[in-house]
Write an enzyme that holds these catalytic residues in place. Sequence first.
Site, PDB file in Angstrom:
ATOM      1  N   ILE A 233     -10.352  -6.539 -29.139  1.00 38.47           N
ATOM      2  CA  ILE A 233      -9.126  -6.495 -29.934  1.00 38.47           C
ATOM      3  C   ILE A 233      -9.406  -5.637 -31.165  1.00 38.47           C
ATOM      4  CG2 ILE A 233      -7.447  -7.893 -31.198  1.00 38.47           C
ATOM      5  CD1 ILE A 233      -8.430 -10.275 -29.402  1.00 38.47           C
ATOM      6  N   GLY A 254     -18.225  -8.246 -28.394  1.00 39.89           N
ATOM      7  CA  GLY A 254     -17.926  -7.587 -29.661  1.00 39.89           C
ATOM      8  C   GLY A 254     -16.440  -7.343 -29.823  1.00 39.89           C
ATOM      9  N   ARG A 255     -16.074  -6.861 -31.012  1.00 43.46           N
ATOM     10  CA  ARG A 255     -14.698  -6.438 -31.310  1.00 43.46           C
ATOM     11  C   ARG A 255     -13.654  -7.447 -30.847  1.00 43.46           C
ATOM     12  NH1 ARG A 255     -13.786   0.097 -30.805  1.00 43.46           N
ATOM     13  NH2 ARG A 255     -15.327   0.682 -32.360  1.00 43.46           N
ATOM     14  N   SER A 256     -13.758  -8.647 -31.357  1.00 45.63           N
ATOM     15  CA  SER A 256     -12.774  -9.648 -30.911  1.00 45.63           C
ATOM     16  C   SER A 256     -12.369 -10.581 -32.060  1.00 45.63           C
ATOM     17  CB  SER A 256     -13.342 -10.442 -29.739  1.00 45.63           C
ATOM     18  OG  SER A 256     -14.605 -11.010 -30.052  1.00 45.63           O
TER      19      SER A 256
END
Length: 379
Positions: A233, A254-256
């Site tokens: 996200i 990652g990236r959440s």
Amino acid sequence: MKFALLSGVAAGLLPVVSAVSVSGAAEGFAKGVTGGGSAAAVYPTTTDELVSYLGDSSPRVIVLDRTFDFTGTEGTTTATGCAPWGTAAACQLAINQNDWCTNYQPDAPSVSVTYDNAGILGITVASDKTILGSGSSGVIKGKGLRIVSGASNIIIQNIAITDLNPKYVWGGDAITLNDADMVWIDHVTTARIGRQHLVLGNDADNRVTVSNSYFNGVSDYSATCDGYAYWGIYFAGSSDLITFKGNYIHHFSGRSPKVQENTLLHAVNNYWYDSTGHAFEIGAGGYVLAEGNVFQNIDTPVQSPIEGQLFTSPDTNTNTVCATYLGRNCEVNGFGSSGTFSQADTAFLVNFEGKNIASASPYADAQSSVPSSAGQGNL
């Protein structure tokens, strides 16, 4: 707060029968969104018809009662890409989109990539649209949704978006917003996505609520080569207000989410479960209030260094500061077999004053309800 691991937390979602009308109403920043309003429902039967309904200028309630499979509808491309993380079977490869391999991975081995063209760019969704799934039947496969260029007043509820070139970075995003306003994404499931499951781009996305959705990071391919999707996200708009409530974020590395640029994020009553890497990544211009959430088996709830600001609602005494800006105290978060999450920046909380603020429950409520209630088929 600490708690024991719940047994069966990753159990399948419980299907229920849903009516072909919007269930509930948006909380938080997108409160008041109406989508297609009282327009007569339409039921597309082909991919072409779905694209037409989503992109026309009429207010519409569009009911999805089947799988719309875009795989192969725009052909395939074979080209030279790269292998930034190696060529093992579980590693994602990368499409050389906008010369990404050339400019950012010059030392990565070159490889041949063959991808489905339909996944690269999502279906354009115009203003005043409601997109509803019927029961568990509304699936868009092989292509995402794209809300851009001033589109506003859009509801997406009870659908799944799946299988966008999962082997390839730059293979496609499930839902993209860029220069949008008043968007409510609710009870949506995303799975097997090549790039981001949800991305809010660099232009202002204004008022957005993402609720009760299931971001499923289980994948045969990932940038970390371990079956945990890395690209989750991404919130990076120039003036974004995002309510993120009741969501289940499962099996990411990652990236959440990644939050930056000028984004005010209210993350409340979500459940992060099973990560080999980090959940939050907060860059400059990212302002995050996190309360009433559950972090279970999350190695790193927030990546260091934090370049923006973060209020983690660390304890009941500190959380009284929220009353000045939210009209109530904040709720503490809950942790099980997870890393540290304790920053308490307060200067940015003034940005919540006068805005529509989502309610918050104790983290125990999210712990018991979110895994079985988030996503498609759980209205």
